[in-house]
Design an enzyme around this catalytic site. Structure first.
Site, PDB file in Angstrom:
ATOM      1  CE  LYS A 137      -3.272   2.814   0.569  1.00 21.10           C
ATOM      2  NZ  LYS A 137      -3.739   3.190  -0.773  1.00 21.10           N
ATOM      3  N   GLY A 138       0.534   2.264  -0.725  1.00 25.05           N
ATOM      4  CA  GLY A 138       1.367   3.463  -0.827  1.00 25.05           C
ATOM      5  C   GLY A 138       1.767   4.021   0.533  1.00 25.05           C
TER       6      GLY A 138
ATOM      7  CG  ASN B 115       3.339   2.467  -4.216  1.00 28.64           C
ATOM      8  OD1 ASN B 115       2.828   3.492  -3.762  1.00 28.64           O
ATOM      9  ND2 ASN B 115       3.323   2.187  -5.495  1.00 28.64           N
TER      10      ASN B 115
ATOM     11  CB  CYS C 127      -1.528   9.018  -6.219  1.00 29.92           C
ATOM     12  SG  CYS C 127      -3.092   8.784  -5.351  1.00 29.92           S
TER      13      CYS C 127
ATOM     14  CB  THR D 206      -6.405   4.914 -11.210  1.00 32.68           C
ATOM     15  OG1 THR D 206      -5.886   5.935 -10.359  1.00 32.68           O
ATOM     16  CG2 THR D 206      -6.408   3.593 -10.469  1.00 32.68           C
TER      17      THR D 206
ATOM     18  N   GLY E  47      -4.366  -5.901  -9.709  1.00 34.44           N
ATOM     19  CA  GLY E  47      -4.937  -4.914  -8.804  1.00 34.44           C
ATOM     20  C   GLY E  47      -6.395  -5.204  -8.503  1.00 34.44           C
TER      21      GLY E  47
HETATM   22  C1  LIG Z   1      -8.294   0.933  -4.192  1.00 34.89           C
HETATM   23  C2  LIG Z   1      -7.017   1.210  -4.934  1.00 34.89           C
HETATM   24  C3  LIG Z   1      -5.937   1.781  -4.242  1.00 34.89           C
HETATM   25  C4  LIG Z   1      -4.737   2.043  -4.921  1.00 34.89           C
HETATM   26  N1  LIG Z   1      -3.695   2.575  -4.236  1.00 34.89           N
HETATM   27  C5  LIG Z   1      -2.489   2.765  -4.859  1.00 34.89           C
HETATM   28  C6  LIG Z   1      -1.352   3.246  -4.149  1.00 34.89           C
HETATM   29  O1  LIG Z   1      -1.397   3.472  -2.926  1.00 34.89           O
HETATM   30  N2  LIG Z   1      -0.184   3.437  -4.842  1.00 34.89           N
HETATM   31  C7  LIG Z   1      -0.088   3.163  -6.196  1.00 34.89           C
HETATM   32  O2  LIG Z   1       0.983   3.352  -6.786  1.00 34.89           O
HETATM   33  N3  LIG Z   1      -1.151   2.683  -6.896  1.00 34.89           N
HETATM   34  C8  LIG Z   1      -2.338   2.472  -6.265  1.00 34.89           C
HETATM   35  N4  LIG Z   1      -3.409   1.977  -6.976  1.00 34.89           N
HETATM   36  C9  LIG Z   1      -3.265   1.687  -8.419  1.00 34.89           C
HETATM   37  C10 LIG Z   1      -3.014   0.191  -8.665  1.00 34.89           C
HETATM   38  O3  LIG Z   1      -1.801  -0.234  -8.066  1.00 34.89           O
HETATM   39  C11 LIG Z   1      -2.969  -0.104 -10.198  1.00 34.89           C
HETATM   40  O4  LIG Z   1      -1.936   0.671 -10.780  1.00 34.89           O
HETATM   41  C12 LIG Z   1      -4.282   0.228 -10.900  1.00 34.89           C
HETATM   42  O5  LIG Z   1      -5.373  -0.110 -10.095  1.00 34.89           O
HETATM   43  C13 LIG Z   1      -4.418  -0.479 -12.260  1.00 34.89           C
HETATM   44  O6  LIG Z   1      -4.461  -1.871 -12.145  1.00 34.89           O
HETATM   45  P1  LIG Z   1      -5.842  -2.726 -12.026  1.00 34.89           P
HETATM   46  O7  LIG Z   1      -6.739  -2.277 -13.129  1.00 34.89           O
HETATM   47  O8  LIG Z   1      -5.413  -4.172 -12.124  1.00 34.89           O
HETATM   48  O9  LIG Z   1      -6.423  -2.406 -10.678  1.00 34.89           O
HETATM   49  C14 LIG Z   1      -4.622   1.726  -6.313  1.00 34.89           C
HETATM   50  C15 LIG Z   1      -5.720   1.161  -6.987  1.00 34.89           C
HETATM   51  C16 LIG Z   1      -6.898   0.888  -6.315  1.00 34.89           C
HETATM   52  C17 LIG Z   1      -8.029   0.255  -7.080  1.00 34.89           C
END
Ligand SMILES: Cc1cc2nc3c(=O)[nH]c(=O)nc-3n(C[C@H](O)[C@H](O)[C@H](O)COP(=O)(O)O)c2cc1C
Length: 300
Positions: free
Chosen positions: A44-45, A98, A127, A190, A262
């Site tokens: 988690k970040g 992260n 982010c 995202t 993710g």
């Molecule tokens: C609920 C949630 C929390 C996330 N928190 C972080 C984060 O803290 N740091 C980060 O680099 N990416 C974060 N992400 C992005 C994911 O690591 C990933 O890059 C993104 O969701 C795309 O992949 P996916 O479609 O398989 O989920 C988060 C995504 C979600 C859905």
């Protein structure tokens, strides 16, 4: 079948990583699955100080994905090192921290504190859910260069730059990260998105705009990985909507050395096993002996 890959000098027993923010620090998932199945886990970040994140509601379901605005809720780097890292270290997985900063200097400070307690550092300059830093850093090639350069100065382990898809030219950003010394890149984070409840006429999430992930973003991720693979020469960790082994194969063909899971973790915690078995079968059915024979191997 040998699934080993070398990620910026670190050997992973398989190329599948738990994506940051969707796997916590592994504890909750360890009650459901054997987390040793992953090649690595991205935490988690983490921020320098504990951070409470954004107000609720902060997750909304949309067609083919979710919008989140968690806003980097986390207990801070010192708590992580003392209380969460020992659990992760008991497992046969590589650990990726992260990291996030609200200023350039915070990225430097947090990297110093991490020292060599993890295997790799993933710098989240992408982010979309925080007001200061985050995506605003990741959309400016000069800022990307400065932050990665600072982190590299302090880092004792390889550094991955996690890039934002919310840009016009992903290649310019990737080149900036590479020239600052990044050892690998992760993409995609995202995409800025919004959904409205027509009964209440209110946005579904409190922050109004959040970050979109899940299967609906996959074609964008594939395009960006393909573009970067042809323009940089450091490894790519591909992510964005991987739901099954066929998606995973597509990410390798586009140029990924590793892939991250993710949103699928929220839907099917067993995805890791199914995807790993599917990759092994695909490699064997097509007479490939390693991920490297698959990577970037598309026919145009
Ligand atoms: C609920 C949630 C929390 C996330 N928190 C972080 C984060 O803290 N740091 C980060 O680099 N990416 C974060 N992400 C992005 C994911 O690591 C990933 O890059 C993104 O969701 C795309 O992949 P996916 O479609 O398989 O989920 C988060 C995504 C979600 C859905």
């Amino acid at each position: 079948m040998n699934l080993k890959v070398n990620l910026a000098g670190v050997e992973l027993k398989n190329p599948i990583i738990a994506a940051s923010g969707t796997f916590g620090f592994g504890k909750e998932f360890s009650k459901l699955i054997d987390i040793n199945q992953f090649g690595a886990i991205s935490t988690k970040g983490l921020t320098l100080k504990p951070h409470k994140g954004n107000p609720s509601p902060r997750i909304a379901e949309v067609y083919g994905g979710i919008i989140n605005s968690i806003g980097l809720e986390n207990p801070g780097i010192e708590h992580f090192i003392e209380n969460e890292l020992p659990f992760l270290k008991q497992h046969d997985i590589k650990i990726i921290a992260n990291i996030n900063g609200f200023t350039k200097e915070e990225f430097y400070e947090i990297t110093k504190l991490i020292d060599d307690s993890v295997d790799l550092i993933e710098v989240n300059i992408s982010c979309p859910n925080v007001k200061n830093g985050g995506m605003s850093f990741g959309t400016d090639p000069n800022m990307v260069y400065d932050i990665i350069k600072l982190v590299k100065k302090a880092a004792k382990v390889p550094v991955i730059a996690k890039l934002s898809p919310n840009v016009t030219s992903i290649v310019d950003i990737a080149k900036s990260a590479q020239s600052a010394g990044a050892d690998a890149i992760s993409l995609i984070n995202t995409l800025r998105a919004m959904a409205i409840d027509i009964k209440t006429r209110k946005p579904h999430i409190k922050q109004i705009i959040g970050g979109l992930s899940g299967p609906c973003v996959k074609p964008i991720a594939i395009r960006m990985i393909y573009e970067c693979f042809n323009n940089i020469n450091i490894p790519i960790i591909g992510m964005g909507g991987i739901m099954n082994y066929k998606d995973a194969i597509e990410f390798f063909l586009a140029g990924s050395t590793c892939i991250s899971l993710g949103t699928v973790n929220f839907i099917n915690p067993n995805a890791i096993l199914e995807i790993k078995n599917g990759i092994i079968k695909y490699l064997s059915d097509n007479n490939f002996t390693s991920i490297y024979e698959l990577r970037g191997n598309i026919i145009i």
